[in-house]
Design an enzyme around this catalytic site. Structure first.
Site, PDB file in Angstrom:
ATOM      1  N   GLN A   1      12.882  -6.002  -2.541  1.00  0.00           N
ATOM      2  CA  GLN A   1      12.648  -4.719  -3.201  1.00  0.00           C
ATOM      3  C   GLN A   1      13.914  -4.136  -3.818  1.00  0.00           C
ATOM      4  O   GLN A   1      13.835  -3.230  -4.648  1.00  0.00           O
ATOM      5  CB  GLN A   1      12.035  -3.725  -2.216  1.00  0.00           C
ATOM      6  CG  GLN A   1      10.626  -4.097  -1.805  1.00  0.00           C
ATOM      7  CD  GLN A   1      10.082  -3.095  -0.815  1.00  0.00           C
ATOM      8  OE1 GLN A   1      10.280  -3.221   0.380  1.00  0.00           O
ATOM      9  NE2 GLN A   1       9.395  -2.090  -1.337  1.00  0.00           N
TER      10      GLN A   1
ATOM     11  N   GLY B   1       9.943   1.448   5.536  1.00  0.00           N
ATOM     12  CA  GLY B   1      10.310   0.037   5.519  1.00  0.00           C
ATOM     13  C   GLY B   1      10.834  -0.343   4.150  1.00  0.00           C
ATOM     14  O   GLY B   1      10.481   0.280   3.148  1.00  0.00           O
TER      15      GLY B   1
ATOM     16  N   CYS C   1       3.751   1.651  -0.799  1.00  0.00           N
ATOM     17  CA  CYS C   1       4.917   0.778  -0.933  1.00  0.00           C
ATOM     18  C   CYS C   1       5.913   1.431  -1.880  1.00  0.00           C
ATOM     19  O   CYS C   1       5.515   1.981  -2.916  1.00  0.00           O
ATOM     20  CB  CYS C   1       4.469  -0.579  -1.485  1.00  0.00           C
ATOM     21  SG  CYS C   1       5.799  -1.761  -1.710  1.00  0.00           S
ATOM     22  N   LEU C   2       7.182   1.348  -1.526  1.00  0.00           N
ATOM     23  CA  LEU C   2       8.214   1.934  -2.385  1.00  0.00           C
ATOM     24  C   LEU C   2       8.287   1.235  -3.733  1.00  0.00           C
ATOM     25  O   LEU C   2       8.767   1.816  -4.708  1.00  0.00           O
ATOM     26  CB  LEU C   2       9.570   1.895  -1.677  1.00  0.00           C
ATOM     27  CG  LEU C   2       9.643   2.688  -0.365  1.00  0.00           C
ATOM     28  CD1 LEU C   2      11.034   2.574   0.255  1.00  0.00           C
ATOM     29  CD2 LEU C   2       9.248   4.136  -0.565  1.00  0.00           C
TER      30      LEU C   2
ATOM     31  N   HIS D   1       6.493  -8.994   2.040  1.00  0.00           N
ATOM     32  CA  HIS D   1       7.437  -8.910   0.906  1.00  0.00           C
ATOM     33  C   HIS D   1       8.338 -10.148   0.854  1.00  0.00           C
ATOM     34  O   HIS D   1       8.673 -10.632  -0.222  1.00  0.00           O
ATOM     35  CB  HIS D   1       8.330  -7.673   1.017  1.00  0.00           C
ATOM     36  CG  HIS D   1       7.751  -6.440   0.422  1.00  0.00           C
ATOM     37  ND1 HIS D   1       7.428  -6.320  -0.908  1.00  0.00           N
ATOM     38  CD2 HIS D   1       7.449  -5.238   0.984  1.00  0.00           C
ATOM     39  CE1 HIS D   1       6.954  -5.117  -1.150  1.00  0.00           C
ATOM     40  NE2 HIS D   1       6.949  -4.435  -0.014  1.00  0.00           N
TER      41      HIS D   1
ATOM     42  N   HIS E   1       3.740  -5.749   6.654  1.00  0.00           N
ATOM     43  CA  HIS E   1       3.946  -5.380   5.253  1.00  0.00           C
ATOM     44  C   HIS E   1       5.308  -5.863   4.758  1.00  0.00           C
ATOM     45  O   HIS E   1       5.411  -6.472   3.681  1.00  0.00           O
ATOM     46  CB  HIS E   1       3.822  -3.849   5.132  1.00  0.00           C
ATOM     47  CG  HIS E   1       4.044  -3.303   3.778  1.00  0.00           C
ATOM     48  ND1 HIS E   1       3.035  -2.732   3.031  1.00  0.00           N
ATOM     49  CD2 HIS E   1       5.166  -3.204   3.009  1.00  0.00           C
ATOM     50  CE1 HIS E   1       3.531  -2.313   1.868  1.00  0.00           C
ATOM     51  NE2 HIS E   1       4.824  -2.589   1.840  1.00  0.00           N
ATOM     52  N   GLU E   2       6.355  -5.622   5.547  1.00  0.00           N
ATOM     53  CA  GLU E   2       7.707  -6.024   5.132  1.00  0.00           C
ATOM     54  C   GLU E   2       7.867  -7.543   5.141  1.00  0.00           C
ATOM     55  O   GLU E   2       8.504  -8.107   4.247  1.00  0.00           O
ATOM     56  CB  GLU E   2       8.771  -5.356   5.999  1.00  0.00           C
ATOM     57  CG  GLU E   2       8.785  -3.838   5.934  1.00  0.00           C
ATOM     58  CD  GLU E   2       8.760  -3.262   4.527  1.00  0.00           C
ATOM     59  OE1 GLU E   2       9.379  -3.841   3.612  1.00  0.00           O
ATOM     60  OE2 GLU E   2       8.113  -2.215   4.338  1.00  0.00           O
TER      61      GLU E   2
END
Length: 187
Positions: free
Chosen positions: A69, A64, A111-112, A157, A153-154
């Protein structure tokens, strides 16, 4: 196969030829800002940026990636739980959680924007999510398991929330200090 899914697959397929967009690392300020709704006039830019976003997500590798991000203050995100040989991309424009179960589930998240940091997070087990496709179609789905976790999660963000915000202050601080130390060592 729906028209929206065909479009998402076609866009994701262009990732192989795209330059990956740089992914911001916490505690970057952009990651803490609430995004603004995507308007019709934003769609041309989004379509242009999507290949680079998919490229970044796949290269990381991740499942994701939300617009903040990669430094964008727009309300959209990508999700793909498929394997490299069988992609299942979803592009969510202006996603919103309509309902969630009272039953909770625990799943390890990463998480990225917090590379190599993981923790168990408690979230609703199932959620009903609505979003617009790149084509403008309204899509509504009830999701569970990893898809429910990933979408929540996304969408977090897009509200300026990171997965560590769901942890105790002690656990969150430990992860953020470890991340800072790791990033400093990379410089």
């Amino acid at each position: 196969m729906t028209h929206a899914l065909q479009t998402d697959i076609a866009i994701a397929a262009t990732a192989a030829d795209a330059t990956p967009m740089p992914i911001l690392i916490a505690p970057h300020a952009v990651l803490r800002r609430k995004t603004r709704e995507v308007r019709p006039e934003d769609m041309a830019d989004i379509r242009r940026l999507l290949p680079g976003m998919f490229s970044a997500m796949y290269k990381a590798p991740g499942i994701g990636l939300a617009a903040p991000q990669v430094g964008l203050d727009l309300r959209f995100a990508l999700v793909d739980l498929g394997e490299p040989e069988a992609r299942e991309p979803i592009i969510m424009i202006n996603p919103e959680i309509l309902s969630e179960t009272e039953t909770m589930a625990v799943r390890e998240e990463g998480c990225l924007s917090l590379p190599d940091q993981y923790a168990e997070v408690v979230r609703p087990e199932k959620v009903r999510v609505r979003w617009r496709s790149v084509n403008g179609d309204t899509i509504e789905r009830e999701v569970d398991d990893l898809m429910a976790t990933c979408m929540q999660h996304e969408i977090d963000h897009l509200e300026g929330i990171l997965f560590v915000d769901h942890l105790s202050a002690l656990r969150k601080n430990m992860i953020m200090r470890r991340l800072a130390k790791q990033q400093k060592a990379k410089r």
